[in-house]
Design an enzyme around this catalytic site. Structure first.
Site: not given
Ligand code: UT7
Length: 324
Positions: A114, A251, A281
């Site tokens: 990225c 980004h 992204n």
């Molecule tokens: O381009 C390179 C750089 N990339 C980035 O900067 C991405 C960085 N990361 C992020 O943007 C975020 O971490 C995400 C958007 C990927 C995830 O957001 P989050 O608030 O960190 O969520 P999480 O991974 O902690 O997941 C929270 C909950 C989980 O469920 P439980 O374990 O709390 O029951 C996941 O299983 O959300 C669940 N989850 C989803 N639910 C519905 C994860 N993906 C999804 C989804 N739909 N697509």
């Protein structure tokens, strides 16, 4: 006088097919609400079957050349930032060079995920300032849809395909921040964080290309921290205050990360270019796509000071300051 790399043309290309969050919710266990709330993404473009990174890169590159009033014969260096090359080798830049009809100059790919566009911009700027090239076509192009695990809801909702390009031409300035052109670039990486955002395969390691694997929360944490650090580095390098920046073009990985960097700079939301809602992204393509959109619609104007910054796999991160 000092040499400066001036952006003289901009171009973009997006695949025609729009995939909304609602479309994805029919394929994996997710909802439009979750995706919008956690990322800011509403839809993304996905390349058609057979549509490759070089197709998108070529179209964006041609548009940047047209915008500059130049032809392929005017290009000394063609630098393509991509993580999703058409083939393992040769460089996708070579294919774009061939399809442009360029029979001279040099073409190569840059891989910094990225952060790739910032790396490519830095390389081009240094070649131009060193006098080894007069012009450079710098392209960021990706078809991340090809390496996403479409059964993994935590990553498949995040990415999109596209390309953006800028044409750089060597000019001159007084060596101050009032000069037009790339004023500085700042590159970083920390390979100890290799595993937090990667594919689980590749030509040398395992079977096939591999698919995207990401420790989302850790990447998020590091993205906020590294981007804030590098923004400070740019301002300190030039003795500028955040209020001197006309536009932040970050980004586009997550709206919450973008807002955190904007807040850190104290920039009002209207000064931050955000395309994540429509593009998701697009990795190395996200900054040139956002920059070129904002130039085309008249938001970013000649003479304004633009700060670009990114963080990605590697991990890599970096920034550039450009007076348009
Ligand atoms: O381009 C390179 C750089 N990339 C980035 O900067 C991405 C960085 N990361 C992020 O943007 C975020 O971490 C995400 C958007 C990927 C995830 O957001 P989050 O608030 O960190 O969520 P999480 O991974 O902690 O997941 C929270 C909950 C989980 O469920 P439980 O374990 O709390 O029951 C996941 O299983 O959300 C669940 N989850 C989803 N639910 C519905 C994860 N993906 C999804 C989804 N739909 N697509």
């Amino acid at each position: 006088m000092v040499a400066r790399s001036i952006i003289v043309g901009c171009g973009t290309c997006l695949p025609a097919r729009v995939v909304t969050n609602h479309d994805l919710a029919r394929e994996v266990e997710t909802t439009d609400e979750w995706i919008v709330e956690r990322t800011g993404i509403r839809e993304r473009r996905i390349a058609a079957p057979g549509e490759t990174t070089s197709d998108l890169a070529l179209a964006a590159g041609r548009a940047a050349l047209d915008d500059a009033g130049m032809t392929a014969h005017d290009v000394d260096f063609l630098i393509l930032a991509t993580t999703t090359p058409d083939d393992t080798f040769p460089a996708t830049a070579a294919k774009v060079q061939g399809r442009l009809g360029m029979t001279r100059g040099a073409a190569f790919d840059v891989q910094a995920v990225c952060t790739g566009f910032i790396y490519a911009l830095a390389i081009a700027d240094n070649f131009l300032r060193a006098g080894q090239a007069r012009t450079a076509l710098v392209i960021g192009a990706e078809t991340f849809s090809r390496i996403v695990d479409w059964s993994d809801r935590a990553t498949c909702v995040l990415f999109g395909d596209g390309a953006g390009a800028v044409m750089l031409a060597r000019g001159e300035g007084k060596g101050t921040v009032a000069d037009r052109g790339v004023l500085s670039t700042h590159l970083h990486s920390d390979g100890s964080q290799y595993d937090i955002l990667r594919t689980d395969g590749g030509p040398s390691s395992t079977r096939g290309t591999g698919l995207v694997r990401m420790a989302g929360r850790e990447v998020f944490r590091q993205a906020v921290q590294r981007q804030a650090e590098v923004v400070d580095e740019v301002l300190a390098c030039h003795g500028l205050a955040a209020s001197d920046i006309d536009w932040l073009v970050p980004h586009q990985a997550n709206r919450r990360i973008i807002e955190a960097t904007g807040r850190k700079l104290g920039l009002p939301a209207e000064k931050v270019v955000v395309t994540i809602e429509r593009h998701a992204n697009t990795s190395a393509a996200s900054i040139p796509l956002a920059l070129c959109e904002a130039v085309a619609d008249g938001r970013i104007r000649r003479g304004q000071l633009v700060l670009v910054e990114a963080m990605g796999g590697g991990i890599t991160w970096g920034a550039g300051l450009v007076r348009m």
